[in-house]
Every structure is written in structure tokens, then in C-alpha cells.
Motif scaffolding. Sequence first.
Motif, short mmCIF file in Angstrom:
data_model
loop_
_atom_site.label_atom_id
_atom_site.label_comp_id
_atom_site.label_asym_id
_atom_site.label_seq_id
_atom_site.Cartn_x
_atom_site.Cartn_y
_atom_site.Cartn_z
N UNK B 11 0.85 -1.20 0.00
CA UNK B 11 0.00 0.00 0.00
C UNK B 11 0.88 1.24 0.00
N UNK B 13 0.57 5.48 -0.19
CA UNK B 13 -0.31 6.66 -0.16
C UNK B 13 0.33 7.68 -1.09
N UNK B 47 -5.91 -1.90 8.35
CA UNK B 47 -6.94 -1.14 7.63
C UNK B 47 -7.11 -1.68 6.20
N UNK B 50 -9.12 -4.91 6.47
CA UNK B 50 -10.54 -4.67 6.80
C UNK B 50 -11.26 -3.90 5.70
N UNK B 51 -10.54 -3.52 4.64
CA UNK B 51 -11.18 -2.85 3.51
C UNK B 51 -11.40 -1.36 3.70
N UNK B 52 -10.78 -0.78 4.72
CA UNK B 52 -10.92 0.67 4.90
C UNK B 52 -10.10 1.40 3.85
N UNK B 53 -8.99 0.82 3.47
CA UNK B 53 -8.17 1.39 2.41
C UNK B 53 -7.90 0.30 1.36
N UNK B 54 -7.62 0.75 0.15
CA UNK B 54 -7.41 -0.21 -0.93
C UNK B 54 -5.93 -0.50 -1.11
N UNK B 71 -15.66 -8.86 1.56
CA UNK B 71 -15.44 -7.99 2.72
C UNK B 71 -16.57 -8.08 3.76
N UNK B 80 -13.21 -5.94 15.64
CA UNK B 80 -12.07 -5.03 15.45
C UNK B 80 -12.09 -3.94 16.52
N UNK B 82 -10.14 -0.53 17.17
CA UNK B 82 -9.13 0.41 16.64
C UNK B 82 -8.30 1.02 17.77
N UNK B 86 -13.55 6.13 18.48
CA UNK B 86 -14.41 7.33 18.40
C UNK B 86 -15.83 6.90 18.06
#
Lengths: 260, 293
Positions: B11, B13, B47, B50-54, B71, B80, B82, B86
Motif C-alpha cells: 500500500x 499513499x 486497515x 478490513x477494507x478501509x483502504x485499498x 469484505x 475489530x 481500533x 471514536x
Amino acid sequence: MTVFKHELRQGWKSLLVWTASIGFLMAVCIFLFPEMKGEMESVSHIFASMGGFTAAFGMYRLNFGEFHGFYAVECGNILGLGGAFFAALIAVAALCKEEKEHTAEFLLTHPVTRTGIVTAKLLSVLAELLILNGAILLLTVLSVLAIGESPDWHKLLLLHLANGLLQLEIAAVCFGVSAFLRRSGLGIGLGLAALLYCLNIVANLTEKAEWLKYVTPFGYADGAQIMTDGLDAGMLAAGMAYAALGIAAAYIWYLRKDIS
Amino acid sequence: MNVIETRGLTKYYGKARGIVDLDLTVREGDSFGFIGPNGAGKSTTIRTLLGLIQASSGSASVLGRDFVRDRQAILREVGYLPSETMFYAGMRVRDVLKLSADLRHADCGAEARQLCERLQLDPGLRMESLSLGNRKKVGVVCALQHRPRLYILDEPTSGLDPLMQREFFAILEERHRDGATVFLSSHVLSEIQRHCSRAAIIREGRLAACGDVAELSKTNAKRVTLHGKAELSGLPGVRDWKETPDGQSFLYSGDLRLLLKTLADAPLTDVSMAEPELEEVFLHYYTEGGEPA
């Protein structure tokens, strides 16, 4: 369904405040009409000869002494602006608030699809707009009946319908914008609504800028035009196309977005 | 069966590195530690899984399912937690727990009540009034109340007081004994050493080492403690040298005969050699260009 209900629960206070505020202002205007009716007859020609100001609000086409003319400009503007701001506000926050408030991680690590989340949030925005407009229309009808006016209900309903569609368009575009944001989009949403309102005023001022009416939903929801010529199908079609683009953008982007 | 399996998972960014070519295997029933300092790529790995980011490239499976295609099915069986928990404002603890259960279409009321009791969490509290620790407890209950097959826990004890940490790990060990798999990401090495049987060390987005915790701790380096003075300059294989009140201490991975020859003439009162702590091994992986000691 869970996300949809959750969204409505989260937004009901704001919905209540906006509905009450817009409805109250419109009701006040309606209740003022009988008192102002006589004076309006005499000032109508003044309103119709104020140059740019008259053109900006299309007042040369309306008679302020008649309920329709008064309602289209006074109540039309309150509903138009208030509804547009509310629609922009809830729609621009719909998707990005999860990242802004760091709740996206909670929501998206449950077994819900992103398509499902976008759909639920979109439906909750539409439901809030429906509730707002339904309550305001009810309050309006009751107020009109209370002052003993018997307007052309078809025209009055058409004005409300046009404003509902205006809100739908602004909400859909802001919803699309929301998918691209990570922080609060409040400024963008309110700014966009205000800009679109101003574009219609500019379009009313000069013939050269009339094409702007195909850009802003205030073009087809213009009270003066609705009362005289009805709903412009061309402008409405352009508006609904923008709405479809906004919704499509929301789905396409949110489905592949990295959640921070 | 492998509960988590990544192959060349990468990954980026933009141009910034997240994780690079990560090959990770977590077996069913493992209690697996994922070790690394901030920015090493631990959260990016989680992440991504868990599919929060590709992922930029590579593949992964969780619970035998493709992490992109399946997913939703994966998340049904994952709990999960974190690192920073929040929640929505204006809600009470019980509302958040109910929302989490509803999103799973599950009735977790009884389990949630039991967990709240054990963690001493009042379900009637308003979310905005919660301390960091209590917010963490809400996150713990959300992650545990549906009794998942796989627990993915990112820095689970940050914010919890020592008593609650003990209770949390007691619950986790019960779940592990019942057959669940635990994937625990942490930079608290004692936690990993105490509660995990296998671990992976991640360094600058790449896997630096992976294996049994006991094996990872076992290296050819020794922690040498000298009481008295000895001249060690020029002796190869000395690292992490520290002065102690009556001598010195260092990690030694060089030739033992050479060390003994050096120490033979030194005025020492005592010498001890021991296996290094996992923490020392871990720190070694983070020294420039560190190779397994």
C-alpha cells in the motif's frame, strides 16, 4: 435500514429547528398579508418600477396586491433560500462527517457494504427533505386557510414542488461533493447554495446571462416564473441531470475511497 | 487453515510508503502479535485487511475469503478494536452497543451486559462524558459482544488502567481458549511476550521477522553484564552498550572466545550472560539495517 434510522436519529434536532424556522417565517409572512393587502395595492407599481431590483426578483411579472404575487416573492424566497441552505448543509455533511468525526472506522468495520451506506445516507437526506417540505406545506396551507384566502392551489403546490426539486438538486450535488471531502464541507455547501441563488439574480438582471438559469435550480424554482409560466421543463431537466451526476459521483468515489 | 494470509500486500499513499510486499500468515487459533513502532505499517496492514483502504497491489485472504470480494462476510466474523475509539456524539453507551449489534443484525444484549459488568462500564453514560479509558471499553465491548472468530486489536490497552488491562486479557484468553484467533497489534512488547505465541515484526512497511515469540526472543546475541572495568573498544559484535553503576552491560553477537580472551585480563568481580528480552531483540530490528541478531 439501521444506518438510515441512525442517520435520522442523528439529524432530527437540526431538522426540527430548520423546519420550525422556515415554517414560522413563512407563516408570519402569510399572516401579515391581510394587513398589507391594501397598502400592497398602492405599492405594487413602485415595486414594479425599481429597475434592477424589480428585475432581479421578477417583480414586474407579479401583482403584490394579490396573494399569489406576494406569496411567490416573500414566501418563495424564504422557502427557496432556507430550503437550499438546509439541503446543502445535511447533504454535504452526509458522507464526510464520518471521517471528520472519526466514526468512519466504527461504521465501516461492521458488515455493511459501502453501497449500502451511501444509499442509506442518501435516503435519509431525501427523507429529511420530504419531512421538512411536508411540514412546511401543511403549516402553509393551515396559515392560508386561517387568513381566509383562497389561492390557486395548483400554482401554490407547484411552487412548493419546484422548491422541493431545487432542494433535491442541491442536496444531490452536495452529496457528491461530500464523498470527496475528509473534513467539514459546511462552507462549500452553504457557499454553493448562496452562489446558485445569486446566479439566478444575475440571470434575471440581464438577458445575456439567461443561460445561467440552466445552471442554477433557482431558475426553475423562481416564484415569479412559476406563478406566470409554470415550471420550465428544460431547466428542470438540466437540474435533474446535475442531481444524477452528483449522486453517481458519490457512489463511484465513495466505493473506492481510502477511509482515513 | 490460515485465518490471515497476505501475499505481496503493498500500500502506497501517493508516493509515501505504507506497507511493501507484506507476506503474513496467521493460523487458525493463533494468538498472534504484530509488533512495530508508530509509522511502521501496522495500522495500514489492518486497515487494508478490513477494507478501509485499498491495497496498491498484492492479495490477501481473511478467514479463507478474499479480502476485497468478500469484505462483508469477513467483517461479520471479525471483532475489530481500533487504536483510537471514536463514537457518535449525543448517544449513550447502550445506544452505541445496540447500534453495533444492529449493524450486525445480531442480538448481543446478554453478552454486552456481561462484558460491561466485567469491564465496569456503565451503559447509561453519555458518550461525550466518557474518559479515554471508558471510551476504549466501549470499543472493547463492540469488538467482543458478537463473539467473532477473529479478533483484530490495534493497540488494545492504550487508555486502560492496569486492572482493566488484566481483565481485558483474561476475557481475550477465554475467547482464545474457545477457539478464536487473536491478532494483536502493539508496540508494548511485554504484552506480546505475555499473551501471544507467534509474532511478526514490521519495519518500515516490510516484514522484518516472523515466528514463534520464543524463537524470536532466542537469538545468538547475549546480554552481557560486567561488574568491574573492561576495555571493549575494537571488539566486534558489541551493541547497545550501557554503563551500569558498577560496570557495563551490552548485547554481544561476536566470537565468544574473543570476548572471553578480552575479559580474562580485566579486573572484574562478576560476569553474567543471559538471553536478551524480546524488547532488546525488537530494538535490534529497528537499528539501521538490522539483521536478525
